[in-house]
Design a protein around this motif. Structure first.
Motif, mmCIF file in Angstrom:
data_model
loop_
_atom_site.group_PDB
_atom_site.id
_atom_site.type_symbol
_atom_site.label_atom_id
_atom_site.label_comp_id
_atom_site.label_asym_id
_atom_site.label_seq_id
_atom_site.Cartn_x
_atom_site.Cartn_y
_atom_site.Cartn_z
ATOM 1 N N VAL A 37 0.963 -1.828 0.082
ATOM 2 C CA VAL A 37 0.469 0.043 -0.190
ATOM 3 C C VAL A 37 1.071 1.193 -0.425
ATOM 4 O O VAL A 37 0.895 1.827 -0.919
ATOM 5 C CB VAL A 37 -0.856 -0.215 1.824
ATOM 6 N N GLY A 38 1.550 1.477 0.982
ATOM 7 C CA GLY A 38 2.431 2.851 0.713
ATOM 8 C C GLY A 38 3.568 2.232 -0.612
ATOM 9 O O GLY A 38 3.300 3.710 -1.083
ATOM 10 N N ARG A 39 3.992 0.996 -0.726
ATOM 11 C CA ARG A 39 4.774 1.743 -2.490
ATOM 12 C C ARG A 39 3.424 1.662 -3.231
ATOM 13 O O ARG A 39 3.987 3.067 -4.267
ATOM 14 C CB ARG A 39 5.067 0.438 -3.084
ATOM 15 N N SER A 40 2.256 1.882 -3.277
ATOM 16 C CA SER A 40 0.905 2.394 -4.632
ATOM 17 C C SER A 40 0.827 3.736 -3.985
ATOM 18 O O SER A 40 -0.093 4.523 -5.340
ATOM 19 C CB SER A 40 -0.383 1.575 -3.932
ATOM 20 N N LEU A 41 0.978 4.232 -3.145
ATOM 21 C CA LEU A 41 1.262 5.823 -2.660
ATOM 22 C C LEU A 41 2.180 6.903 -2.617
ATOM 23 O O LEU A 41 2.461 7.731 -2.048
ATOM 24 C CB LEU A 41 0.457 6.454 -0.874
ATOM 25 N N GLY A 42 3.004 5.902 -3.083
ATOM 26 C CA GLY A 42 4.660 6.692 -3.041
ATOM 27 C C GLY A 42 5.445 7.225 -2.557
ATOM 28 O O GLY A 42 6.578 7.782 -2.195
ATOM 29 N N LEU A 43 4.958 6.242 -0.740
ATOM 30 C CA LEU A 43 5.868 6.305 0.669
ATOM 31 C C LEU A 43 7.033 6.141 -0.160
ATOM 32 O O LEU A 43 7.219 5.195 -0.326
ATOM 33 C CB LEU A 43 4.790 5.395 1.363
ATOM 34 N N THR A 44 8.272 6.770 0.832
ATOM 35 C CA THR A 44 9.854 6.769 -0.062
ATOM 36 C C THR A 44 10.440 5.370 1.170
ATOM 37 O O THR A 44 11.727 6.007 0.396
ATOM 38 C CB THR A 44 10.478 7.881 -0.732
ATOM 39 N N LEU A 45 9.639 5.581 2.136
ATOM 40 C CA LEU A 45 10.332 4.340 3.335
ATOM 41 C C LEU A 45 11.246 3.358 2.917
ATOM 42 O O LEU A 45 9.961 2.384 2.605
ATOM 43 C CB LEU A 45 9.394 5.195 4.151
ATOM 44 N N PRO A 46 12.195 2.870 3.083
ATOM 45 C CA PRO A 46 12.770 1.315 3.340
ATOM 46 C C PRO A 46 11.797 1.087 3.190
ATOM 47 O O PRO A 46 10.583 0.228 4.611
ATOM 48 C CB PRO A 46 13.802 1.550 3.772
ATOM 49 N N ALA A 47 11.343 -0.896 2.556
ATOM 50 C CA ALA A 47 10.097 -1.758 3.326
ATOM 51 C C ALA A 47 10.636 -2.466 4.149
ATOM 52 O O ALA A 47 9.437 -2.163 5.333
ATOM 53 C CB ALA A 47 10.737 -2.932 2.053
ATOM 54 N N GLY A 48 11.665 -2.605 4.414
ATOM 55 C CA GLY A 48 11.931 -3.030 5.963
ATOM 56 C C GLY A 48 11.388 -1.967 7.152
ATOM 57 O O GLY A 48 11.154 -2.610 7.972
ATOM 58 N N HIS A 49 11.715 -0.608 6.741
ATOM 59 C CA HIS A 49 10.865 -0.002 7.820
ATOM 60 C C HIS A 49 9.540 0.185 7.988
ATOM 61 O O HIS A 49 9.236 0.574 9.229
ATOM 62 C CB HIS A 49 12.159 1.727 7.774
ATOM 63 N N MET A 50 9.257 0.065 6.873
ATOM 64 C CA MET A 50 7.564 0.691 6.780
ATOM 65 C C MET A 50 7.658 -1.082 7.479
ATOM 66 O O MET A 50 6.614 -1.346 8.493
ATOM 67 C CB MET A 50 7.365 0.084 5.929
ATOM 68 N N ALA A 51 7.627 -2.293 7.090
ATOM 69 C CA ALA A 51 7.534 -3.520 8.060
ATOM 70 C C ALA A 51 7.758 -3.143 9.486
ATOM 71 O O ALA A 51 7.221 -3.505 10.569
ATOM 72 C CB ALA A 51 8.054 -4.714 7.786
ATOM 73 N N VAL A 52 9.397 -2.819 9.429
ATOM 74 C CA VAL A 52 9.548 -2.915 10.960
ATOM 75 C C VAL A 52 7.857 -1.672 11.926
ATOM 76 O O VAL A 52 7.370 -1.918 12.888
ATOM 77 C CB VAL A 52 10.423 -1.682 11.666
ATOM 78 N N ALA A 53 8.064 -0.634 11.172
ATOM 79 C CA ALA A 53 6.809 0.287 12.302
ATOM 80 C C ALA A 53 5.143 -0.255 12.561
ATOM 81 O O ALA A 53 4.767 -0.089 13.484
ATOM 82 C CB ALA A 53 6.851 1.450 10.971
ATOM 83 N N TYR A 54 4.808 -1.045 11.079
ATOM 84 C CA TYR A 54 3.835 -2.188 11.760
ATOM 85 C C TYR A 54 3.509 -3.275 12.448
ATOM 86 O O TYR A 54 2.992 -3.034 13.422
ATOM 87 C CB TYR A 54 3.822 -2.729 9.967
#
Length: 299
Positions: free
Chosen positions: A213-230
């Motif tokens: 979902v982050g990639r669909s909206l152009g969120l530029t955070l690394p995937a690993g960082h988004m996963a950790v945040a979730y």
């Protein structure tokens, strides 16, 4: 209703941020959203595998999968996962498992799910040590009270058990049943693989859905960082007794994504789209499935 009322108050106070977030949804790229929807559907398969792995007897596969889909709707009627637990407990008893063994299987599932979530979070923290900044997630001075509460809970539980011998005897009896069930399950490699494989796959698929979902909206955070945040956000709100984590999960996710370096408007849009995809869109069909399973006496 009180948590939902508080969510409404917070939403009104931050309506400008929410408006910006909803405005960002129009820019979403659909291929990424479809991939996120696929990952969401696989979470029900992972949950079904974990449920099957928690019992020795073979459960009807199609009804088990339908029950996991329906349990998602029930989970939004009662706080802290009680709805899903009640649905699955009823399903196992209808399948012929005694209530004591069904309860033990439910406890084993909850334990495996918690361990799996923490294991995936720990592995990601090792791989991305700078992904989580606790100083931005916890208010100043909150660590001390949290440690006090964490230490007081087991002490209070020990005091209650010491003062109530009947409760202590019932708990010991349940623990004996649960340990026996766990030994029986782990004596069969296929069941152990389903239990722990599903427990690890479930949070990984949830985190993957947020990343997509982050990639669909152009969120530029690394995937690993988004996963950790979730994963960190869901662990943090696990003790907040709101039905389905409504409100608490959204707030914690936005804070976690902003703390990881994402813009507030985009982070809000990502969280809104993620919760819409994983919670609100499946809610009506899940409720209809739940009603159908009740009428068919599957649960």
């Amino acid at each position: 209703m009180l948590p939902l009322l508080l969510v409404g108050v917070v939403a009104v106070r931050h309506r400008s941020v929410l408006a910006d977030g909803f405005g960002q949804l129009a820019t979403a790229r659909w291929p990424w959203l479809l991939a996120a929807a696929g990952a969401t559907c696989l979470t029900w398969v992972a949950a079904a595998c974990t449920r099957q792995g928690a019992v020795v007897e073979r459960l009807p596969a199609r009804r088990l999968l339908a029950t996991q889909f329906a349990a998602g709707a029930a989970n939004h009627l009662l706080p802290t996962g009680l709805g899903a637990s009640a649905v699955n407990l009823r399903f196992m008893t209808v399948c012929g498992l005694p209530l004591a063994r069904s309860s033990a299987a439910l406890a084993l599932y909850l334990l495996a799910e918690s361990v799996g979530r923490l294991a995936v979070l720990g592995a990601l923290l090792i791989a991305f040590p700078g992904a989580l900044r606790l100083g931005t997630l916890l208010p100043e001075g909150a660590v001390g009270p949290l440690l006090v509460v964490a230490g007081a809970v087991p002490v209070m539980a020990a005091v209650v058990l010491a003062l109530l011998p009947r409760l202590r005897a019932a708990l010991l009896s349940f623990l004996r049943t649960a340990l026996g069930e766990a030994r029986s399950v782990h004596a069969r490699p296929a069941r152990a693989l389903a239990l722990w494989g599903g427990a690890l796959a479930f949070p990984a698929l949830q985190a993957s859905a947020l990343v997509l979902v982050g990639r669909s909206l152009g969120l530029t955070l690394p995937a690993g960082h988004m996963a950790v945040a979730y994963l960190a956000a869901t662990v943090a709100v696990a003790l907040v007794p709101t039905p389905g984590g409504i409100g608490s999960v959204e707030a914690a996710l936005v804070v976690a994504l902003v703390a990881a370096g994402g813009p507030a408007a985009v982070a809000t849009a990502v969280v809104l789209a993620f919760r819409l995809l994983t919670v609100w869109l499946p809610l009506l069909p899940g409720a209809l499935t739940l009603a159908a399973l009740v009428r068919m006496r599957v649960i």
